[in-house]
Design an enzyme around this catalytic site. Structure first.
Site, PDB file in Angstrom:
ATOM      1  CG  LEU A  74      -1.769   1.184   1.523  1.00 20.76           C
ATOM      2  CD1 LEU A  74      -2.874   1.282   0.480  1.00 20.76           C
ATOM      3  CD2 LEU A  74      -2.401   1.093   2.923  1.00 20.76           C
ATOM      4  N   GLY A 106       0.152   8.569  -0.959  1.00 12.93           N
ATOM      5  CA  GLY A 106       0.852   9.598  -1.735  1.00 12.93           C
ATOM      6  C   GLY A 106       1.490   8.993  -2.970  1.00 12.93           C
ATOM      7  CB  SER A 119      -1.154  10.479  -7.184  1.00 15.99           C
ATOM      8  OG  SER A 119      -0.863  11.598  -6.371  1.00 15.99           O
ATOM      9  N   GLY A 164       5.634  12.074  -7.254  1.00 14.64           N
ATOM     10  CA  GLY A 164       6.860  12.142  -6.451  1.00 14.64           C
ATOM     11  C   GLY A 164       7.402  10.786  -6.056  1.00 14.64           C
ATOM     12  CG  LEU A 165      10.121   8.756  -2.424  1.00 19.53           C
ATOM     13  CD1 LEU A 165      11.312   8.607  -3.365  1.00 19.53           C
ATOM     14  CD2 LEU A 165      10.616   9.154  -1.041  1.00 19.53           C
ATOM     15  CG  ASP A 206      -8.494  14.042   2.967  1.00 17.44           C
ATOM     16  OD1 ASP A 206      -7.404  13.762   3.517  1.00 17.44           O
ATOM     17  OD2 ASP A 206      -9.022  15.172   3.031  1.00 17.44           O
ATOM     18  CG  LEU A 207      -4.724   8.432   2.934  1.00 15.28           C
ATOM     19  CD1 LEU A 207      -3.300   8.215   2.476  1.00 15.28           C
ATOM     20  CD2 LEU A 207      -5.376   7.103   3.288  1.00 15.28           C
ATOM     21  CB  SER A 209      10.156  11.631   9.253  1.00 13.44           C
ATOM     22  OG  SER A 209      10.323  12.789  10.014  1.00 13.44           O
ATOM     23  CE1 TYR A 231       7.073  18.278   5.053  1.00 13.48           C
ATOM     24  CE2 TYR A 231       9.234  19.079   5.729  1.00 13.48           C
ATOM     25  CZ  TYR A 231       8.465  18.149   5.075  1.00 13.48           C
ATOM     26  OH  TYR A 231       9.057  17.099   4.447  1.00 13.48           O
ATOM     27  CE  LYS A 242       7.066  15.002   6.317  1.00 12.98           C
ATOM     28  NZ  LYS A 242       6.427  13.794   5.780  1.00 12.98           N
ATOM     29  CB  SER A 250       8.986  15.253  -5.746  1.00 17.04           C
ATOM     30  OG  SER A 250       8.708  16.277  -4.801  1.00 17.04           O
TER      31      SER A 250
END
Ligand SMILES: NC(=O)C1=CN([C@@H]2O[C@H](COP(=O)(O)OP(=O)(O)OC[C@H]3O[C@@H](n4cnc5c(N)ncnc54)[C@H](OP(=O)(O)O)[C@@H]3O)[C@@H](O)[C@H]2O)C=CC1
Ligand SMILES: CCCCCCCCCCCCCCCC(=O)[C@@H](N)CO
Length: 320
Positions: free
Chosen positions: A11, A14, A16, A18-19, A89-90, A166, A180, A184, A213
């Site tokens: 699973l 995110g 969709s 970037g990483l 939306d997590l 993180s 941000y 993290k 990204s």
């Protein structure tokens, strides 16, 4: 618990862009049996991502799947497919609960989870809106918290590898990242506790430095100059390189992962009551202690002098 790409149900939050997308590609291209579920809020982005990954493999003739079919997690599920998407939306607990009910129904409860969802709006504190401040915690902390909790409930006895993303800013918070870095840092704290409580889990935590990204390109637009100056030593590396570094480190058995040398150093300087399982950890620890004595006090004095000077200069520019 060994980290292997093959024979997993993975699973990716995110996933969709970037990483997360890079990892989805990696699993899809480098395995034959692993099933991949990518999750993010935007269905359009998820669909594009899945189609792009399948089409690229098809063009390389590694699959007969042309990739222009939707594979949303919904009935009926094509048993041949390995790459699925689910918009969610997590940061909303009920939505995550619903996601896990769907996974359970399709017998797709994951064996590995990569919590890549996240993102920052780097601005000075006074320049942030209330909505941006709240999103910092929602996107970076709650997405991971909710998924970790549902996983813990779903996987009471089976082994599970939880990999959480993180940031170096969790270990070194500085000007521009007020929206941000605290979220993290909360992740770092959660990881320490989950490692003690979830005894059937392997919990890994990645502290990346800058990498390229979609999210990184966007944050460069609002990032204050002073923030760019301080993070200068962590030059953005290509996304694929970051992905490969993380995968290699996990396969070597490391659970506190960094993506560049600056990250390794900063992790070493972060002493205290959380254990570290990272590369060259003894050297890192000795190096960290020495730096804390010999370099950090001078760095901090120099840094705060520099920041104050920067604010004085930008204030006087504003005044004229
Ligand atoms: N790039 C960098 O320099 C660094 C990044 N990191 C961290 O690494 C991780 C990956 O970074 P990067 O690839 O740059 O990220 P991106 O910003 O490029 O992508 C973020 C992903 O998260 C998804 N997402 C955001 N909010 C939610 C939500 N509420 N629910 C579900 N999905 C969500 C987005 O999709 P959608 O919009 O469709 O929801 C998107 O797929 C992040 O956690 C980031 O904080 C750490 C250090 C450095
Ligand atoms: C002895 C003292 C030495 C100190 C060296 C200082 C170097 C600081 C590097 C900080 C790098 C931060 C990267 C943040 C990435 C991130 O999370 C954002 N891209 C958000 O997405």
């Amino acid at each position: 618990m060994k980290y292997t790409l093959e024979d997993q149900v993975v699973l990716i939050t995110g996933g969709s862009q970037g990483l997360g997308k890079e990892f989805a590609k990696k699993y899809y291209n480098e395995t034959e049996n692993t099933k991949i579920i990518v999750v993010s809020r935007s269905e359009a982005k998820l669909l594009d991502t899945c189609n792009e990954i399948r089409l690229a493999a098809h063009l390389r003739k590694e699959t007969s799947d042309e990739g222009q079919v939707q594979h949303k997690l919904a009935t009926p599920l094509d048993p041949v497919q390995r790459l699925f998407y689910f918009p969610c939306d997590l940061s909303c607990y009920e939505s995550v609960e619903n996601l896990f009910n769907v996974l359970r129904d399709f017998e797709l409860l994951p064996t590995q989870t990569l919590c890549c969802a996240g993102g920052s709006v780097p601005k000075l504190f006074r320049g942030l809106s209330g909505q941006e401040l709240n999103q910092g915690m929602d996107i970076n902390y709650k997405t991971t918290l909710n998924v970790a909790h549902q996983l813990a409930l779903a996987e009471q006895t089976r082994e599970h590898h939880l990999i959480i993303f993180s940031s170096v800013t969790a270990l070194y918070p500085f000007v521009g990242y007020s929206q941000y870095a605290p979220a993290k840092a909360a992740i770092k704290s959660l990881v320490a506790i989950l490692r003690q409580e979830l005894t059937n889990f392997r919990v890994s935590c990645v502290y990346p430095g800058n990498f390229e990204s979609e999210g990184f390109t966007l944050e460069q637009v609002t990032k204050p100059k002073i923030t760019k100056l301080i993070e200068g030593p962590s030059d953005a590396i290509p996304c694929k390189e970051a992905c490969d570094i993380v995968a290699t480190s996990l396969a070597r058995g490391q659970d506190d992962v960094f993506t560049d040398f600056v990250g390794w150093m900063i992790m070493g300087m972060d002493l205290g009551l959380t254990s570290k399982r990272s590369r060259f950890v003894t050297l890192q620890w000795i190096f960290g202690i020495l730096l804390n004595i010999v370099v950090v006090p001078f760095y901090l004095v120099g840094c705060s002098w520099y920041i104050r000077k920067w604010f004085r200069e930008s204030d006087s520019k504003k005044a004229t």
